[in-house]
Design an enzyme around this catalytic site. Structure first.
Site, PDB file in Angstrom:
ATOM      1  N   ILE A   4     -15.588  74.248  79.252  1.00 45.18           N
ATOM      2  CA  ILE A   4     -16.779  74.196  78.473  1.00 45.18           C
ATOM      3  C   ILE A   4     -18.175  75.309  78.918  1.00 45.18           C
ATOM      4  O   ILE A   4     -18.320  75.242  80.121  1.00 45.18           O
ATOM      5  CB  ILE A   4     -17.450  72.763  78.671  1.00 45.18           C
ATOM      6  CG1 ILE A   4     -16.419  71.634  78.502  1.00 45.18           C
ATOM      7  CG2 ILE A   4     -19.016  72.708  77.914  1.00 45.18           C
ATOM      8  CD1 ILE A   4     -15.711  71.698  77.109  1.00 45.18           C
ATOM      9  N   PHE A  31     -14.674  70.201  64.246  1.00 47.80           N
ATOM     10  CA  PHE A  31     -14.168  71.486  63.501  1.00 47.80           C
ATOM     11  C   PHE A  31     -14.888  72.099  62.658  1.00 47.80           C
ATOM     12  O   PHE A  31     -14.723  73.446  62.586  1.00 47.80           O
ATOM     13  CB  PHE A  31     -12.968  70.845  62.690  1.00 47.80           C
ATOM     14  CG  PHE A  31     -11.622  70.223  63.184  1.00 47.80           C
ATOM     15  CD1 PHE A  31     -11.411  70.709  64.596  1.00 47.80           C
ATOM     16  CD2 PHE A  31     -10.865  69.323  62.888  1.00 47.80           C
ATOM     17  CE1 PHE A  31     -10.363  70.500  65.272  1.00 47.80           C
ATOM     18  CE2 PHE A  31      -9.600  68.874  63.541  1.00 47.80           C
ATOM     19  CZ  PHE A  31      -9.410  69.344  64.959  1.00 47.80           C
ATOM     20  N   GLU A  46     -10.937  78.242  70.678  1.00 45.85           N
ATOM     21  CA  GLU A  46     -10.995  78.011  69.252  1.00 45.85           C
ATOM     22  C   GLU A  46      -9.912  78.239  68.398  1.00 45.85           C
ATOM     23  O   GLU A  46      -9.824  78.922  67.485  1.00 45.85           O
ATOM     24  CB  GLU A  46     -12.072  79.339  68.583  1.00 45.85           C
ATOM     25  CG  GLU A  46     -13.292  79.433  69.755  1.00 45.85           C
ATOM     26  CD  GLU A  46     -14.086  78.331  70.332  1.00 45.85           C
ATOM     27  OE1 GLU A  46     -13.688  77.088  70.139  1.00 45.85           O
ATOM     28  OE2 GLU A  46     -15.175  78.475  70.728  1.00 45.85           O
ATOM     29  N   PHE A 101       2.550  70.466  62.588  1.00 44.41           N
ATOM     30  CA  PHE A 101       1.992  70.171  63.528  1.00 44.41           C
ATOM     31  C   PHE A 101       2.794  68.906  64.176  1.00 44.41           C
ATOM     32  O   PHE A 101       3.236  67.898  63.348  1.00 44.41           O
ATOM     33  CB  PHE A 101       0.436  69.571  63.555  1.00 44.41           C
ATOM     34  CG  PHE A 101      -0.313  70.672  63.309  1.00 44.41           C
ATOM     35  CD1 PHE A 101      -0.850  71.378  64.096  1.00 44.41           C
ATOM     36  CD2 PHE A 101      -0.656  71.118  61.777  1.00 44.41           C
ATOM     37  CE1 PHE A 101      -1.758  72.578  63.654  1.00 44.41           C
ATOM     38  CE2 PHE A 101      -1.388  71.927  61.299  1.00 44.41           C
ATOM     39  CZ  PHE A 101      -1.942  72.782  62.450  1.00 44.41           C
TER      40      PHE A 101
END
Length: 385
Positions: free
Chosen positions: A164, A237, A364, A384
């Site tokens: 983070i 998102f 990202e 996915f």
């Protein structure tokens, strides 16, 4: 022929866009370049420049109101490119502050939340962070285990976040957690008991930047800490797409800086009684760099025009992030080879840029994630999982 802008891409930019670009470039030349090697070696983030970035209007610069500059997507991209020509870590600060933390509050916060946080963040007086990634949930944030449970007139948050940015210097954290079976964003002042941010050490890239582990141990926040205008993964998102957009520009800044350093070195360095710029293989390396930099800037610029027109899709952002970061790493590595052994020192920028871009390539959205996003768009079949 201008070796810095072979195709005269500057002719595609307006006077206002060029002015933003030149102002940020001058700031990088004056405030970043003289010290970046030392900051990188010492793993030091220069907190002292944060208010300067705010004074330049770079924090949340693509947002409107609340002290934000309200600049265009292309202007934001140009600023990101110039900042990353200095160092990825400095562009990352602007991205985490503006495209992640401020964007979340601006897009999904209440009016009271916006008034409380955004003006100070735009000025660089307050710092924000964005807590999405977890130790066991990176590319698949739906697997997050951090929870926010209602307790009386508030929420209690428990969990952990990893990688983070800015968390140890932040004043407020946007924490994404599972709350009543939905992912929700909550604004957590970092002084709240139970919130602990620990900088990650031993990094081989992004050393002039801050990334942290966050522990959330019974963190209690009031009911109005929740961002009221979004539920589900759409919230994070949306912010990630903002950051990904800036990355495609920023990567080309690192690539361009590495190319220019290699070109200058090749023109000065003499071997076998001639500048190494006169050797065919060196010229091939330089030409290959120019080709990919100019193409990458064109991709970023066209993407920015689409964004300003309101027609840009997340799948198109994936194109730019995947292509430009991947090509930028290759350019930086190739630029290092022009410098031979001298290129592995901090006297020269390309290897520092390449190391930074290894992190940029991962965050990202990894290459694999963006490949699958594009593959789904091309075929109509999700691959996915």
């Amino acid at each position: 022929m201008n070796p810095r802008d072979y195709l005269d891409l500057d002719s595609l930019l307006s006077a206002d866009e060029l002015a933003v670009r030149d102002r940020v470039r001058a700031f990088v030349d004056e405030r970043i370049r003289p010290d970046i090697a030392g900051w990188y070696e010492a793993a030091h983030f220069p907190r002292e420049i944060v208010k300067d970035l705010g004074a330049l209007g770079l924090l949340g610069m693509h947002l409107t109101g609340y002290g934000c500059a309200g600049r265009s997507a292309v202007e934001y991209g140009l600023a990101a490119m110039e900042l990353e020509a200095g160092d990825s870590g400095l562009r990352t600060f602007v991205s985490v502050q503006g495209s992640l933390a401020m964007k979340a509050i601006h897009a999904f916060g209440s009016e009271e939340q916006k008034q409380q946080w955004l003006p100070g963040m735009a000025a660089g007086e307050l710092v924000g962070c964005f807590g999405l990634t977890e130790p066991g949930a990176g590319s698949d944030p739906a697997r997050m285990t951090t929870t926010a449970i209602r307790d009386g007139d508030g929420w209690v948050i428990d969990g952990a976040k990893r990688w983070i940015g800015l968390a140890s210097i932040a004043d407020v954290a946007v924490i994404w957690a599972k709350a009543e079976d939905r992912v929700r964003g909550l604004l957590v002042p970092t002084s709240t008991p139970g919130f602990t941010a620990t900088p990650i050490t031993g990094k081989l890239g992004m050393r002039a930047s801050i990334q942290c582990d966050i522990a959330l141990d019974g963190v209690r926040v009031p009911a109005d800490a929740v961002l009221p205008e979004v539920a589900g993964l759409k919230g994070p998102f949306t912010c990630l797409d903002e950051a990904r957009y800036g990355i495609m520009w920023g990567a080309m800044g690192a690539a361009r800086d590495s190319y220019e350093a290699a070109l200058a070195y090749a023109q000065e360095r003499r071997q076998f009684d001639r500048p190494i710029a006169g050797f065919q293989l060196t010229q091939q390396k330089l030409v290959d760099m120019v080709l990919e930099i100019q193409k990458g800037v064109l991709v970023a610029l066209h993407t920015g025009r689409l964004k300003d027109a309101g027609t840009l899709s997340p799948e198109q952002i994936s194109f730019g992030k995947l292509n430009n970061v991947r090509e930028a790493i290759d350019i930086c590595r190739q630029a290092r080879t022009v410098m031979g052994g001298n290129g592995i020192t901090l006297d020269h920028a390309p290897m520092r840029h390449a190391n930074n871009l290894e992190a940029v390539r991962t965050y990202e959205g990894t290459d694999e994630v963006h490949t699958l996003i594009m593959g789904r768009a091309i075929t109509g079949i999700p691959a996915f999982g």
